[in-house]
Design an enzyme around this catalytic site. Structure first.
Site, PDB file in Angstrom:
ATOM      1  N   LYS A   1      -1.933 111.665  55.362  1.00 60.60           N
ATOM      2  CA  LYS A   1      -0.486 111.615  55.631  1.00 60.60           C
ATOM      3  C   LYS A   1      -0.314 111.058  57.046  1.00 60.60           C
ATOM      4  O   LYS A   1       0.313 111.665  57.922  1.00 60.60           O
ATOM      5  CB  LYS A   1       0.109 113.033  55.468  1.00 60.60           C
ATOM      6  CG  LYS A   1       1.631 113.119  55.516  1.00 60.60           C
ATOM      7  CD  LYS A   1       2.336 112.504  54.318  1.00 60.60           C
ATOM      8  CE  LYS A   1       3.848 112.493  54.562  1.00 60.60           C
ATOM      9  NZ  LYS A   1       4.573 111.704  53.533  1.00 60.60           N
TER      10      LYS A   1
ATOM     11  N   ASP B   1      -7.181 120.300  47.644  1.00 60.52           N
ATOM     12  CA  ASP B   1      -6.884 121.484  46.824  1.00 60.52           C
ATOM     13  C   ASP B   1      -5.775 121.157  45.824  1.00 60.52           C
ATOM     14  O   ASP B   1      -5.882 121.419  44.630  1.00 60.52           O
ATOM     15  CB  ASP B   1      -6.463 122.640  47.743  1.00 60.52           C
ATOM     16  CG  ASP B   1      -6.110 123.895  46.964  1.00 60.52           C
ATOM     17  OD1 ASP B   1      -6.865 124.258  46.046  1.00 60.52           O
ATOM     18  OD2 ASP B   1      -5.064 124.512  47.278  1.00 60.52           O
TER      19      ASP B   1
ATOM     20  N   ASP C   1       1.583 111.831  49.258  1.00 57.84           N
ATOM     21  CA  ASP C   1       2.707 111.898  48.306  1.00 57.84           C
ATOM     22  C   ASP C   1       2.585 110.768  47.282  1.00 57.84           C
ATOM     23  O   ASP C   1       2.753 110.972  46.076  1.00 57.84           O
ATOM     24  CB  ASP C   1       4.065 111.878  49.033  1.00 57.84           C
ATOM     25  CG  ASP C   1       4.199 110.779  50.078  1.00 57.84           C
ATOM     26  OD1 ASP C   1       3.186 110.115  50.412  1.00 57.84           O
ATOM     27  OD2 ASP C   1       5.327 110.581  50.575  1.00 57.84           O
TER      28      ASP C   1
ATOM     29  N   ASP D   1      -6.073 120.229  41.406  1.00 57.95           N
ATOM     30  CA  ASP D   1      -5.368 120.946  40.338  1.00 57.95           C
ATOM     31  C   ASP D   1      -4.566 119.961  39.493  1.00 57.95           C
ATOM     32  O   ASP D   1      -4.520 120.056  38.256  1.00 57.95           O
ATOM     33  CB  ASP D   1      -4.402 122.003  40.908  1.00 57.95           C
ATOM     34  CG  ASP D   1      -5.050 123.373  41.079  1.00 57.95           C
ATOM     35  OD1 ASP D   1      -6.268 123.420  41.347  1.00 57.95           O
ATOM     36  OD2 ASP D   1      -4.339 124.391  40.947  1.00 57.95           O
TER      37      ASP D   1
ATOM     38  N   TYR E   1      -6.622 125.138  56.712  1.00 60.40           N
ATOM     39  CA  TYR E   1      -7.241 126.346  56.165  1.00 60.40           C
ATOM     40  C   TYR E   1      -7.893 127.197  57.245  1.00 60.40           C
ATOM     41  O   TYR E   1      -7.938 128.422  57.130  1.00 60.40           O
ATOM     42  CB  TYR E   1      -8.333 125.967  55.146  1.00 60.40           C
ATOM     43  CG  TYR E   1      -7.859 125.823  53.722  1.00 60.40           C
ATOM     44  CD1 TYR E   1      -6.910 124.872  53.380  1.00 60.40           C
ATOM     45  CD2 TYR E   1      -8.393 126.621  52.725  1.00 60.40           C
ATOM     46  CE1 TYR E   1      -6.504 124.724  52.066  1.00 60.40           C
ATOM     47  CE2 TYR E   1      -7.990 126.483  51.402  1.00 60.40           C
ATOM     48  CZ  TYR E   1      -7.043 125.530  51.084  1.00 60.40           C
ATOM     49  OH  TYR E   1      -6.656 125.392  49.785  1.00 60.40           O
TER      50      TYR E   1
HETATM   51  C1  IPM Z   1      -9.786 126.303  45.137  1.00 61.70           C
HETATM   52  C2  IPM Z   1      -8.941 127.531  45.309  1.00 61.70           C
HETATM   53  C3  IPM Z   1      -9.183 128.130  46.693  1.00 61.70           C
HETATM   54  C4  IPM Z   1      -8.783 127.096  47.725  1.00 61.70           C
HETATM   55  C5  IPM Z   1      -8.493 129.472  46.943  1.00 61.70           C
HETATM   56  C6  IPM Z   1      -8.901 130.527  45.919  1.00 61.70           C
HETATM   57  C7  IPM Z   1      -8.748 129.997  48.334  1.00 61.70           C
HETATM   58  O1  IPM Z   1      -7.614 127.218  45.111  1.00 61.70           O
HETATM   59  O2  IPM Z   1     -11.023 126.416  45.259  1.00 61.70           O
HETATM   60  O3  IPM Z   1      -9.243 125.246  44.864  1.00 61.70           O
HETATM   61  O4  IPM Z   1      -7.603 127.014  48.135  1.00 61.70           O
HETATM   62  O5  IPM Z   1      -9.649 126.339  48.157  1.00 61.70           O
HETATM   63 MG    MG Z   2      -7.271 125.267  44.379  1.00 63.07          MG
END
Ligand code: IPM
Ligand code: MG
Length: 348
Positions: free
Chosen positions: A186, A242, A218, A246, A136
């Site tokens: 990884k 990240d 993975d 999700d 990042y």
């Molecule tokens: C998160 C989001 C952010 C990230 C984006 C909006 C930059 O996806 O907080 O998970 O990648 O960290």
């Molecule tokens: Mg995110």
């Protein structure tokens, strides 16, 4: 105590408004609020996604409640002007390096999970994601190869101090829970990950009670849907965290449910739902505010020393769901503010 409200883009303002209503309904003394623009909204009004006044407020505040950033109108801007740079800038400027992303299932939502209910019911974990380093924040850019082809690049790196401090957060989080820590990397391919693994192993010496395991990312993605119950605490880098958070959210029913805390070393934090700005549903009252409301609860617990009030919010969310409150993402038809109402009337 000063709370900075940074609603941002898309559904950000709608979900922040509900969290603010819930905070007000608690009737706590000594909280004050200041609001500022961030993300695409700030770019459109002030020419920058993280204006100096917003950064200044974030620095002055005791805690930050953040909505979401991201606006398709801004996708063609130079990267440093895009909405996402606001949250990345806040995390970096305030050294909010430790991201706690809890994922557990509210029992009545087992049917909403992307997993079979009997598997979904097992999920009860915290993902500890590093937020200040990794690919990042490495050098990045566009260049041309010798053959005249366009090439994009982003350098991934972690130094040992960065790994060490997040490893401590991982171990401490595990000590406060089930004493199991899974470090995700990884290391079979990446040097960054080899250092990560080495430093996590070194740090483990200080936490003899914690059972430490390692998993390639993975495999972790696969295990998260195969058997999420095996995880207590996961500690991982910025990019892997990240993605896995999700994924964990859908195992728990909806991305509209998961809160997060981004903490520095001294108890200051930025609190935000893990979801994005969802421009496709913005302004329609379809957003689920629960992730933001639960983020406000984390804020009360971690930055404002109000664990009782945090527990009241969490209990009210659980009761509202048990009583059948369902937003669109949960298969229902309740609007954003009706969900807020349901939480407020469930507060004791
Ligand atoms: C998160 C989001 C952010 C990230 C984006 C909006 C930059 O996806 O907080 O998970 O990648 O960290
Ligand atoms: Mg995110």
């Amino acid at each position: 105590m000063l709370i900075a409200l940074l609603p941002g883009d898309g559904i950000g303002p709608e979900v922040i408004a509900e969290a603010k209503r819930v905070l007000d309904a608690l009737g706590l003394d000594g909280l004050s609020y200041e609001e500022a623009l961030v993300g695409g909204a700030a770019y459109k009004a002030a020419g920058h996604p993280l204006p100096a006044a917003t950064l200044d407020l974030a620095k002055r505040a005791d805690a930050i409640l953040f909505g979401a950033v991201g606006d398709p109108d801004c996708d063609a801007l130079e990267r440093h002007l895009r909405p996402e740079q606001a949250i990345l800038g806040l995390r970096k400027e305030l050294e909010l390096f430790a991201n706690l992303r809890p994922a557990s299932l509210f029992p009545e939502l087992a049917d909403e999970s992307a997993l079979r209910p009997e598997i979904a019911k097992q999920i009860d974990m915290v993902i500890v994601r590093e937020l200040n380093g990794d690919v990042y924040f490495g050098e990045k850019g566009m260049r041309e190869t010798d053959g005249g082809k366009r090439e994009g690049y982003d350098i991934m790196s972690y130094n040992e101090d960065e790994v060490c401090r997040i490893a401590h957060v991982g171990f401490k989080t595990a000590m406060a829970r089930g004493k199991k820590l899974c470090s995700v990397d990884k290391a079979n391919v990446l040097e960054t990950s080899q250092l990560w693994r080495d430093v996590v192993i070194e740090t483990a010496a200080e936490y003899p009670e914690v059972e430490l395991t390692h998993m390639y990312v993975d495999n972790a993605a696969m295990q998260l849907v195969r058997n999420p119950g095996q995880f207590d605490v996961i500690v991982t880098g910025n990019l892997f965290g990240d993605i896995l958070s999700d994924q964990a959210s859908m195992c728990a029913g909806s991305i509209g449910l998961l809160p997060s805390a981004a903490l520095d070393n001294g108890g200051k934090g930025l609190y935000e739902p893990i979801h994005g700005s969802a421009p496709d549903i913005a302004g329609q009252g379809k957003a689920n505010p629960l992730a933001t409301i639960l983020s406000a609860a984390m804020m009360l617990r971690y930055s404002l020393d109000q664990a009782d009030a945090a527990g009241r919010i969490e209990a009210a969310v659980a009761k509202a769901l048990a009583d059948g409150a369902r937003s669109f993402d949960l298969g229902g038809s309740m609007t954003t503010s009706e969900m807020g109402d349901a939480v407020i009337s469930a507060l004791t």
